[in-house]
Structure formats: C-alpha cells, structure tokens
Design an enzyme around this catalytic site. Sequence first.
Site, PDB file in Angstrom:
ATOM      1  N   LYS A  42      42.596  47.276  35.004  1.00  0.00           N
ATOM      2  CA  LYS A  42      41.221  46.852  34.709  1.00  0.00           C
ATOM      3  C   LYS A  42      40.790  45.726  35.649  1.00  0.00           C
ATOM      4  CE  LYS A  42      40.331  43.868  31.204  1.00  0.00           C
ATOM      5  NZ  LYS A  42      39.539  42.694  31.611  1.00  0.00           N
ATOM      6  N   ASN A  43      41.647  44.713  35.771  1.00  0.00           N
ATOM      7  CA  ASN A  43      41.224  43.533  36.514  1.00  0.00           C
ATOM      8  C   ASN A  43      41.283  43.693  38.030  1.00  0.00           C
ATOM      9  OD1 ASN A  43      40.413  42.286  34.214  1.00  0.00           O
ATOM     10  ND2 ASN A  43      42.290  41.062  33.952  1.00  0.00           N
ATOM     11  N   ARG A  96      37.319  48.364  25.772  1.00  0.00           N
ATOM     12  CA  ARG A  96      36.870  47.729  27.010  1.00  0.00           C
ATOM     13  C   ARG A  96      37.969  47.793  28.061  1.00  0.00           C
ATOM     14  NH1 ARG A  96      36.076  41.998  26.414  1.00  0.00           N
ATOM     15  NH2 ARG A  96      36.096  42.316  28.637  1.00  0.00           N
ATOM     16  N   CYS A 143      34.713  38.385  26.660  1.00  0.00           N
ATOM     17  CA  CYS A 143      35.540  38.000  25.513  1.00  0.00           C
ATOM     18  C   CYS A 143      35.334  36.534  25.153  1.00  0.00           C
ATOM     19  CB  CYS A 143      37.028  38.172  25.854  1.00  0.00           C
ATOM     20  SG  CYS A 143      37.631  39.840  25.680  1.00  0.00           S
ATOM     21  N   ASP A 148      47.221  37.231  29.347  1.00  0.00           N
ATOM     22  CA  ASP A 148      46.804  38.543  28.805  1.00  0.00           C
ATOM     23  C   ASP A 148      47.950  39.280  28.107  1.00  0.00           C
ATOM     24  OD1 ASP A 148      44.347  37.972  29.863  1.00  0.00           O
ATOM     25  OD2 ASP A 148      44.580  39.233  31.627  1.00  0.00           O
ATOM     26  N   ARG A 183      32.362  30.738  28.618  1.00  0.00           N
ATOM     27  CA  ARG A 183      33.337  30.440  29.678  1.00  0.00           C
ATOM     28  C   ARG A 183      32.577  29.947  30.909  1.00  0.00           C
ATOM     29  NH1 ARG A 183      36.456  35.960  29.258  1.00  0.00           N
ATOM     30  NH2 ARG A 183      37.705  35.316  31.037  1.00  0.00           N
TER      31      ARG A 183
END
Length: 419
Positions: free
Chosen positions: A22-23, A399, A116, A306, A123
């Site tokens: 994902k990242n 997600r 999130c 994570d 953030r």
Amino acid sequence: MGKFIINGQKPLGGQIRVGGAKNAALKIIPASLLSEQAITIDNLPDIEDTKRCLEIVEALGGTASYREGQCQIETKTLATTRIPADLANKLRASIMFVGPILARTGQVSFPHPGGCVIGAGTRPIDLFLEGFQALGAKINFANGYYELTAKKLTGAEYFFTTVSVTGTEALMMTATLANGRTTLKNCAMEPEIVALADYLNNQGAKIEGAGTPIITIDGVDKINGGAFTVIPDRIETGTFAMLAAASQSELLITDCCPEHIEILLNIFRKQGVNFEQGENWLKMLPSKKIEAYSIKTHEYPGFPTDLQSPYTVLMTQAHGSSIIHETIYDRRLLFTDMLTQMGANIIMCDPHRVVVNGPTPLHGRKLTSPDLRAGIAMVMAALIAQGKTEIDNIYQIERGYENIAERLKLIGADIERVE
Ligand code: EPU
C-alpha cells in the site's frame, strides 16, 4: 456499511500470497504526475486507498485504468491543479500529489489531508510545507486550501527535524524537477522510499542515497513515463506471519520479501517462534512455546509502528510480560481496550505504553475497527478467539488489505463479509 463476522479457532494453514505494498502504491500513483508520458503499474493492490488515489488522478484531468493488478495512468494534460477536498479528506497520502503537481506546473492547491486518526489532532504537514518553501514555493492559505506557487523550484538543503516517510518521499519527488542540487538530511529509510527512487532514476531522475539518512537529488528537465512493479507489502507479510504464530499454524507466505521485516524475524528467533525463510517466501511453523518480548516502534529498519497492533495481539498469546512502546503515534494503543474486553490482560501505562501479560484466552465480541492497523489486529484476535466476533467499520480495514476475507477463507478462516 460492511462488517466482518468471524467464528474463531478454526484451524488455519496452507498458502497465502502477499499483495503489493500500500505505502509504495500510494506514492507511485502521484509520482506519475511528474511526467506527461504514460506509466504502467503492476502488482497494484486493489484496496480502497489506491482507488481514492486513482480518483484524484481523474479529478485532476488524467486517466487511470485498472484491471487485475495492473494500472495505466496518463496525465498528458491536467485540467486543474486543485486537489478536491472530498478525496483529500479520505486519505493522508493525498498530500503526495502536491509536490509532483507543483514541480510540473508551478502551482497547486489542496486542503489539509485526512486519513487514519492515530495521532493527536490532525496529523501535521509542517515538514512538507517547510520543505516546499525551502525549494522556493510561496505558500498562502485561503478558504480552507493551501495555495503553493513557484515559477521554478530551486535545489536546496533541508533537514528533517522529525524523520518522516511521506515527507522524505514528497521532497525527493519534488526536487527531481528543481533547478540544481537538493540535499535532504535525516531522511526516512523505508524500502518504499528506495523503490520510488529506483523508479524515478530509471525514468531519468538523478537521486542518490535513498535508503540512507542523506539523499541528494540533482534536478533534471524531464521525467519519462515507464513501468513500475509495486514491491511486496511488508506489513501484510508481518501480519500474516504473526497470525500464523498466534494460531500455531503452518502457513506458507509467498511473494514477499522477508528481508524487509528483518527485525520481526529476529524477534521471532528470540521468542521461539518457528519459521523458515527464502528470498521471497516465509514458512511459518507451529511453535512449542512463544516467549514474551518487549518492543519499541521505530523508523525503518526498527520495529514498524504499522506492525505494532498485530504484535500486541501476538503478545496476548505469549508467555510472560512484555511492554509495547509506541513511540510514533499517540492513539495507536487505544485499541488495546478492545483486546482487554476480549479477555486479554493489558495494562495501559500511558498513551505510548502498555504492558501485556500472557498467555490469555480471547473471547469473541462485537467490535468496531478504529483504524486500518488496529482493524486487522482485531481480525487476527477474532481468528484466535473462542466464539463469534463481529467487526464493523471495515472500510478502515479495506483501505489497506485487498479482499482480506476471501484470502483468509482460503487458509481456513471462518469469516464472512456482510453489508
Ligand atoms: N510528522 C510531523 N510533521 C509532518 C509530518 C510528520 O510532525 O509534516 C510527524 C508525525 O506526526 C509522526 C512522525 O512525524 O509523529 C512520523 O510520521 P511520518 O510522516 O513518517 O508518517 P507518514 O509519512 O504520514 C507513513 C505511512 C504510515 C506509517 C508511517 C511511519 C504512508 C502513506 N503512511 O506515514 O502508514 O505508519 O509512515 O512508518 O506511507 C499505515 O499504513 O497504516 C500508516 C499509517
């Protein structure tokens, strides 16, 4: 809104494939805007966050077509340089579009990104704004949008006072089209950053040092289109490995890169978790007894934040006490309250530390997924718990994890996704 219904303690085993990270995906899609030429992305995970990113590409006037893990993006002309609020609100990675749009067109506007809720308040994006300013951008804030302009970006030196993954990637991308040399110091070193730099270098960028704390970028006039294969998701890899360990299952995890979770594998060795590894596979084997082991989350190659939540679930099944110290986000341990409701013995010391005393049996309950990583940890807890668990708000899980219920079913889980 969808929910998962899970009946726990079914024997798990067999083989599970790890998807694209994902990242990494969330950075390569915005990076495609650095070039007017088309880009093909392989192994793109079919998750809600990548869908939102592709929607941003389309909202900006580009085209994106996705089919079975492969995506083609073309942004020859951009209709607007404004990132729409409805999409930006849904994911923090929307901020990754800012640098490429600015570098290519000299202007961009965007609202504060969502995502999130794992840190206090919203953030922050101060490091991004400071970095863009260092490269010569002027910043104005009006009507809920940041407006950045720069006739031509100029290479500069920027020191990250906090190590930031997306901050490093954003400035690295932006500097590829600036005049002259940019030096970024105290950079994050995650494998996704290295993958992004490799791709950009293949398309004409001049980036050195990605994967180390100092990255230099010599600006070029043009970035070409090309092809990129998304690297395996190390968080998914680690999560599946911990699920196997916690459930005493034999599980072959394929299409992964064990080297990217070296810290977890070293901890497994100390704990007595049995496994074998190859270059792109990990075979988890049942363990006689898993010893508790304390961790502290840290930037790569340290223990990833994570993976903290699934690790906390694993510690509920380990023998002894462990301290989980979450150093990066101050809301990422709040989900442990739900593990306590399931029967775990967890004491919260402060927002950053909990003590887990194990092993304790877990019992199914009704739960709500607060965020992506806590959500998958709850799925993991439900799979090892006695009885039935219902987890709602699963958009948060979808997600980041592709088709997760179906994939877990294939390894024996009793999990249903219901609307
Ligand atoms: N920070 C600032 N100012 C900024 C940016 C960050 O103070 O301008 C602080 C943050 O508040 C945090 C720390 O810096 O305390 C580190 O945050 P970082 O910027 O590294 O996080 P990120 O880049 O926003 C990425 C991942 C996260 C992952 C972190 C840490 C993406 C899209 N997100 O976030 O992934 O937790 O790095 O590894 O790459 C997830 O996948 O669930 C996730 C949250």
